[in-house]
Design a protein around this motif. Structure first.
Motif, PDB file in Angstrom:
ATOM      1  N   GLU A   1       4.312  -1.705   8.088  1.00 18.00           N
ATOM      2  CA  GLU A   1       2.904  -1.084   8.491  1.00 18.00           C
ATOM      3  C   GLU A   1       2.402  -1.360   7.027  1.00 18.00           C
ATOM      4  O   GLU A   1       0.570  -1.985   7.286  1.00 18.00           O
ATOM      5  CB  GLU A   1       2.873  -0.566  10.229  1.00 18.00           C
ATOM      6  CG  GLU A   1       3.741  -0.290  10.957  1.00 18.00           C
ATOM      7  CD  GLU A   1       2.922   1.059  11.676  1.00 18.00           C
ATOM      8  OE1 GLU A   1       1.475   1.803  11.189  1.00 18.00           O
ATOM      9  OE2 GLU A   1       3.256   1.578  12.915  1.00 18.00           O
ATOM     10  N   ALA A   2       2.527  -0.750   6.327  1.00 17.22           N
ATOM     11  CA  ALA A   2       2.007  -0.388   4.854  1.00 17.22           C
ATOM     12  C   ALA A   2       2.486  -1.798   3.424  1.00 17.22           C
ATOM     13  O   ALA A   2       1.545  -1.781   3.014  1.00 17.22           O
ATOM     14  CB  ALA A   2       1.920   1.017   4.431  1.00 17.22           C
TER      15      ALA A   2
ATOM     16  N   ARG B   1       1.031   9.302   4.460  1.00 14.55           N
ATOM     17  CA  ARG B   1       0.563   9.859   6.293  1.00 14.55           C
ATOM     18  C   ARG B   1       1.905   9.265   7.294  1.00 14.55           C
ATOM     19  O   ARG B   1       2.183   9.821   8.466  1.00 14.55           O
ATOM     20  CB  ARG B   1      -0.353   9.459   6.476  1.00 14.55           C
ATOM     21  CG  ARG B   1      -1.720   9.723   5.952  1.00 14.55           C
ATOM     22  CD  ARG B   1      -2.706   9.573   5.699  1.00 14.55           C
ATOM     23  NE  ARG B   1      -3.975  10.049   5.174  1.00 14.55           N
ATOM     24  CZ  ARG B   1      -4.504  11.974   5.717  1.00 14.55           C
ATOM     25  NH1 ARG B   1      -3.600  12.297   5.948  1.00 14.55           N
ATOM     26  NH2 ARG B   1      -5.112  12.542   3.836  1.00 14.55           N
ATOM     27  N   ILE B   2       2.820   7.392   6.886  1.00 18.35           N
ATOM     28  CA  ILE B   2       3.828   6.968   7.658  1.00 18.35           C
ATOM     29  C   ILE B   2       4.593   7.978   7.808  1.00 18.35           C
ATOM     30  O   ILE B   2       5.691   8.086   8.354  1.00 18.35           O
ATOM     31  CB  ILE B   2       4.150   5.870   7.070  1.00 18.35           C
ATOM     32  CG1 ILE B   2       2.847   4.561   7.164  1.00 18.35           C
ATOM     33  CG2 ILE B   2       5.109   5.129   7.850  1.00 18.35           C
ATOM     34  CD1 ILE B   2       3.108   3.285   6.740  1.00 18.35           C
TER      35      ILE B   2
ATOM     36  N   GLY C   1      -3.252   7.095  -4.056  1.00 16.72           N
ATOM     37  CA  GLY C   1      -4.254   7.005  -3.157  1.00 16.72           C
ATOM     38  C   GLY C   1      -5.480   7.408  -4.565  1.00 16.72           C
ATOM     39  O   GLY C   1      -5.306   7.550  -4.745  1.00 16.72           O
TER      40      GLY C   1
ATOM     41  N   ASN D   1       0.566  -0.929   0.117  1.00 15.31           N
ATOM     42  CA  ASN D   1      -0.006  -0.045   0.125  1.00 15.31           C
ATOM     43  C   ASN D   1       1.055   1.086  -0.444  1.00 15.31           C
ATOM     44  O   ASN D   1       1.709   1.855   0.922  1.00 15.31           O
ATOM     45  CB  ASN D   1      -1.156   0.350   1.613  1.00 15.31           C
ATOM     46  CG  ASN D   1      -1.610   1.046   1.399  1.00 15.31           C
ATOM     47  OD1 ASN D   1      -1.982   2.026   0.232  1.00 15.31           O
ATOM     48  ND2 ASN D   1      -3.035   0.780   2.270  1.00 15.31           N
TER      49      ASN D   1
ATOM     50  N   ASP E   1      -2.646  15.285   2.201  1.00 15.30           N
ATOM     51  CA  ASP E   1      -3.729  14.546   0.994  1.00 15.30           C
ATOM     52  C   ASP E   1      -3.728  14.554  -0.461  1.00 15.30           C
ATOM     53  O   ASP E   1      -3.992  13.665  -1.260  1.00 15.30           O
ATOM     54  CB  ASP E   1      -5.176  15.122   1.464  1.00 15.30           C
ATOM     55  CG  ASP E   1      -6.146  14.856   2.245  1.00 15.30           C
ATOM     56  OD1 ASP E   1      -5.595  13.764   3.529  1.00 15.30           O
ATOM     57  OD2 ASP E   1      -6.992  15.609   2.961  1.00 15.30           O
TER      58      ASP E   1
ATOM     59  N   GLN F   1       0.336   4.695   1.267  1.00 17.93           N
ATOM     60  CA  GLN F   1      -0.119   5.054   2.729  1.00 17.93           C
ATOM     61  C   GLN F   1       1.240   5.648   3.093  1.00 17.93           C
ATOM     62  O   GLN F   1       1.430   6.071   4.608  1.00 17.93           O
ATOM     63  CB  GLN F   1      -0.407   3.655   3.702  1.00 17.93           C
ATOM     64  CG  GLN F   1      -1.002   4.017   4.770  1.00 17.93           C
ATOM     65  CD  GLN F   1      -1.470   2.466   5.640  1.00 17.93           C
ATOM     66  OE1 GLN F   1      -1.795   1.550   4.805  1.00 17.93           O
ATOM     67  NE2 GLN F   1      -1.417   2.639   6.922  1.00 17.93           N
TER      68      GLN F   1
ATOM     69  N   ASP G   1      -1.012  12.066  -1.256  1.00 15.83           N
ATOM     70  CA  ASP G   1      -1.492  10.714  -0.668  1.00 15.83           C
ATOM     71  C   ASP G   1      -2.146  10.208  -2.028  1.00 15.83           C
ATOM     72  O   ASP G   1      -1.358   9.705  -2.897  1.00 15.83           O
ATOM     73  CB  ASP G   1      -2.220  10.807   0.407  1.00 15.83           C
ATOM     74  CG  ASP G   1      -3.188   8.955   0.079  1.00 15.83           C
ATOM     75  OD1 ASP G   1      -3.304   8.535  -0.108  1.00 15.83           O
ATOM     76  OD2 ASP G   1      -4.306   8.960   1.542  1.00 15.83           O
TER      77      ASP G   1
END
Length: 324
Positions: free
Chosen positions: A125-126, A74-75, A323, A68, A315, A71, A318
């Motif tokens: 995590e992503a 944001r990380i 995204g 992903n 955003d 993501q 992203d």
């Protein structure tokens, strides 16, 4: 200069020399790349497992990446380092490879290694990260330049070879285009982004079906930098931002390199890519007088560093990374 000032200057020089000696002692486990490579690429030394120590206290590690990816925007807000994501789009639609470079700042390897480990765990995590060794990174660069030779750090260090001279093909640079081998290319920078970005930009580039590299650098802002940015926005628009607005911003850079089999094809693809970017309200421009530098920076995964950073809402970052 008085005797007292000379004594102070001498002591400061001695202390700086001692500081550098301690840094080199702390980094003695790394393998020196050699003077020629240090001068041509800024690589001072390296850990064969994949970490490069570069000039200006930069450290870099390259991974192949899956998962992903959007993501990561944001990380990145909580990462200590900068990340560079490079997509290599093949001539056939759907043929895409993706690599991520993690770039940290520091003087001592052990401290930098800890920062890298922490950032890697956050990104896992992503996405799934597969680290590349120094040999693998340099062999990828050789492949991108269409070279048939194989890189081995042991051989290159022992032979005191210039890694750039051996691994990079010469690039003939024009004001807004370049040629390398049998290919005709052009490098672009994004100069501005919209406040709200539609999704699908990277996907649309993939669908063009031509060979190109798309590179996005993402770096977090410190609290002070974000406060300064909000203050500049207030000055620019001559109004206070509502206290209820809590937006997160990132520092990003988008650069693109096209490779075509003829100069006519390059001109056609150039117009198509700029028109596509305009449809997303991204102001894309040829990297005037920096064609070679941008191309080499992208193909080398950031070992050679070229970028134009801009502050954008998280955003937007992203959406830029794919995204929805």
């Amino acid at each position: 200069m008085s005797a007292g000032m000379r004594a102070i200057a001498k002591e400061e020089k001695r202390m700086e020399k001692e500081r550098k000696r301690r840094i080199e002692l702390a980094n003695k486990m790394l393998i020196p790349a050699g003077k020629k490579t240090s001068e041509s690429m800024g690589i001072i030394s390296f850990d064969p497992n994949g970490t490069f120590r570069l000039s200006e206290n930069r450290w870099l590690k390259v991974f192949s990446v899956e998962g992903n990816i959007p993501q990561l925007a944001r990380i990145a807000l909580d990462l200590s380092g900068r990340i560079r994501i490079v997509w290599h789009l093949g001539e056939e639609s759907g043929r895409v490879t993706c690599h991520l470079s993690l770039i940290e700042t520091g003087e001592i390897y052990e401290e930098v290694r800890q920062l890298m480990s922490k950032d890697e765990e956050s990104m896992k995590e992503a996405v799934r990260l597969t680290p590349l060794s120094v040999d693998e990174v340099m062999n990828h660069i050789l492949e991108e330049f269409g070279q048939s030779i194989r890189f081995s750090y042991a051989s290159y260090v022992r032979g005191n070879k210039d890694w750039k001279k051996e691994c990079f093909l010469p690039i003939a640079e024009g004001v807004e285009n370049f040629s390398v081998g049998r290919s005709y290319g052009e490098a672009f920078y994004a100069l501005s982004y919209p406040s709200i970005l539609k999704s699908g930009f990277i996907k649309r580039l993939c669908e063009l079906g031509c060979q190109m590299y798309v590179c996005v650098d993402v770096n977090s802002l410190t609290t002070e930098e974000q406060l300064d940015f909000n203050l500049n926005l207030e000055k620019r628009y001559n109004r206070r931002l509502p206290a209820s607005i809590e937006e997160d911003y990132l520092n990003i850079s988008l650069s693109i390199v096209l490779l075509c089999d003829s100069d006519d094809a390059r001109e056609i693809i150039e117009k198509t890519v700029i028109s596509l970017a305009n449809g997303y309200e991204i102001m894309l421009s040829p990297s005037f007088h920096e064609q070679k530098g941008v191309a080499e920076s992208i193909i080398s995964f950031g070992l050679l560093d070229k970028k134009i950073m801009r502050n954008v809402n998280v955003d937007v970052a992203d959406m830029l990374l794919g995204g929805e």
